[in-house]
Design an enzyme around this catalytic site. Structure first.
Site, mmCIF file in Angstrom:
data_model
loop_
_atom_site.group_PDB
_atom_site.id
_atom_site.type_symbol
_atom_site.label_atom_id
_atom_site.label_comp_id
_atom_site.label_asym_id
_atom_site.label_seq_id
_atom_site.Cartn_x
_atom_site.Cartn_y
_atom_site.Cartn_z
ATOM 1 N N VAL A 27 33.330 7.848 78.491
ATOM 2 C CA VAL A 27 33.087 6.947 79.609
ATOM 3 C C VAL A 27 31.650 6.477 79.506
ATOM 4 O O VAL A 27 30.725 7.286 79.410
ATOM 5 C CB VAL A 27 33.323 7.644 80.963
ATOM 6 N N GLY A 28 31.457 5.174 79.491
ATOM 7 C CA GLY A 28 30.112 4.620 79.425
ATOM 8 C C GLY A 28 29.538 4.351 80.793
ATOM 9 O O GLY A 28 29.939 4.953 81.794
ATOM 10 N N THR A 62 24.102 -4.501 80.919
ATOM 11 C CA THR A 62 25.004 -4.538 79.773
ATOM 12 C C THR A 62 24.263 -3.984 78.565
ATOM 13 O O THR A 62 23.042 -4.037 78.502
ATOM 14 C CB THR A 62 25.496 -5.971 79.500
ATOM 15 N N GLY A 63 25.014 -3.438 77.615
ATOM 16 C CA GLY A 63 24.380 -2.919 76.409
ATOM 17 C C GLY A 63 24.876 -1.542 76.049
ATOM 18 O O GLY A 63 26.041 -1.205 76.306
ATOM 19 N N ASP A 64 24.003 -0.748 75.467
ATOM 20 C CA ASP A 64 24.353 0.591 75.019
ATOM 21 C C ASP A 64 24.422 1.513 76.231
ATOM 22 O O ASP A 64 23.451 2.158 76.623
ATOM 23 C CB ASP A 64 23.313 1.092 74.015
ATOM 24 N N GLY A 65 25.618 1.600 76.817
ATOM 25 C CA GLY A 65 25.791 2.342 78.047
ATOM 26 C C GLY A 65 25.497 3.820 77.922
ATOM 27 O O GLY A 65 25.069 4.451 78.892
ATOM 28 N N THR A 73 29.994 -5.415 78.612
ATOM 29 C CA THR A 73 30.542 -5.326 79.955
ATOM 30 C C THR A 73 30.324 -6.655 80.657
ATOM 31 O O THR A 73 29.305 -7.297 80.435
ATOM 32 C CB THR A 73 29.792 -4.231 80.759
#
Length: 370
Positions: A264-265, A286-289, A235
């Site tokens: 949806v993250g 940011t990352g593993d939402g 993101t």
């Protein structure tokens, strides 16, 4: 005027003078600087420059909200890392959809869109939600219809030759890796059924497909690790503090590559991907939402700074809270307080964020190690 009243007036003037110094200056030490300031996840220099051109223009500068739109829009056009804007991150059906969020830290208003199809301007659509509705989040085809009715271009195919090729190669690899768990597939690429479903209720063909595929997904998410990295699970999250000390944050993403359609993250979730408040500062993530949104880390960061934590400590505390529950998660945060002091923290990867303030000649990239 007697001496006591004169002293009171002098004290009030000094208090106001010190307040103006805090809003206009900031601590120049360790990640500090003077306003305006723009901070963004990753080395997205062009996005920061686009935001800077808005917020630094003229004697008063543009608004933090307008700068967020300019910066995130630039990343959408450039398709930063293939994870922002159209043309990247196909889902299991090969389609690209967009998530975006914008937040005004003065009014605490938020606009967001999720799983939006056929409109390429994610951040502009989010701003339209904030400006023209009493809602916070619109999703799917209804978000598309709203965005087009408000004047954004569409319908537009959000796929690209690159995204379609990526999807085709993934299909040839039997749709692995993916985001399913505790299921068995009927054939190489689904549909998928829970492991504990009685196969008597399935057709002979489906049972044969399960056996022939050799592709039973075990009840673990360890197979997801290879899916999550900067170039397929990312993101742009941006924060701006303008010359007036007003805060805004925004995000834009096309989500996780090969996500289950409808996923949806954290991108459009307030407090997860981003959060900002004039009284305190801002945070971007940011990352593993799918993991990070369970903790609302950016809300935690801002509230920690409100209680007096420095940005670095607040960011590290939020990351630690997640890693204690999920030691293998991948993610990062930046934090910036209302004095312009900024810092980052990360887990599972080396993180970089971009920043510019009025003491810098151009964008600088800060590297943060896990």
């Amino acid at each position: 005027m007697d001496r006591s009243n004169a002293g009171l007036l002098l004290g009030l003037l000094l208090l106001q003078f010190n307040r103006c110094l805090a809003l206009g200056g900031g601590d120049a030490a360790e990640g500090g600087g003077v306003f305006p300031v723009v901070v963004s996840t990753w080395p997205f220099r062009e996005a920061v420059r686009a935001a800077w051109e808005v917020v630094a223009a003229g004697s008063t500068g543009g608004s933090a909200v307008d700068a967020i739109v300019a910066g995130c829009s630039a990343c959408e056009v450039l398709r930063c890392d293939g994870t922002v804007g159209p043309g990247g991150s196909p889902d299991e059906n090969g389609e690209t959809t967009l998530d975006a969020l914008i937040m005004n830290g003065t009014t605490m208003e938020i606009g967001a869109v999720a799983s939006m199809r056929y409109v390429k301007d994610g951040i502009k659509a989010a701003k339209l939600v904030m400006e023209h509705t009493g809602h916070t989040l619109l999703v799917g085809e209804k978000a598309t219809a709203f965005a087009i009715s408000m004047g954004l271009a569409g319908p537009t195919n959000l796929s690209s030759p690159e995204s379609i090729e990526k999807w085709s190669n993934w299909r040839q690899n039997h749709c692995q890796p993916n985001f399913w768990k505790n299921v068995v597939p009927a054939g190489n690429c689904g549909p998928y059924y829970p492991i504990n479903v009685n196969p008597v209720h399935r057709t002979i063909g489906e049972i044969q497909g399960w056996l022939q595929s050799g592709n039973l997904l075990e009840p673990t998410d360890s197979h997801l690790k290879s899916v999550i990295n900067r170039h397929n699970h990312d993101t742009i999250s941006m924060a701006v503090i303008d010359k007036m000390g007003h805060v805004a944050v925004g995000t834009s993403t096309n989500g996780a590559t090969f996500k289950i359609p409808g996923r949806v993250g954290d991108g459009p979730i307030p407090g997860s991907s981003a959060y900002g408040d004039d009284e305190v500062g801002a945070c971007g993530a940011t990352g593993d939402g799918d993991i990070m949104m369970r903790f609302l880390p950016c809300y935690q960061v801002v509230e920690s700074m409100r209680r007096g934590m420095e940005p670095r400590d607040a960011a590290m505390d939020a990351i630690s809270r997640i890693s204690r529950k999920y030691p293998d998660f991948v993610g990062a945060l930046f934090a910036v307080n209302n004095k312009g002091v900024h810092a980052g923290a990360c887990h599972g990867w080396t993180f970089q964020y971009s920043v510019r303030n009025s003491s810098m000649e151009d964008v600088e990239v800060i590297t943060v190690t896990p």
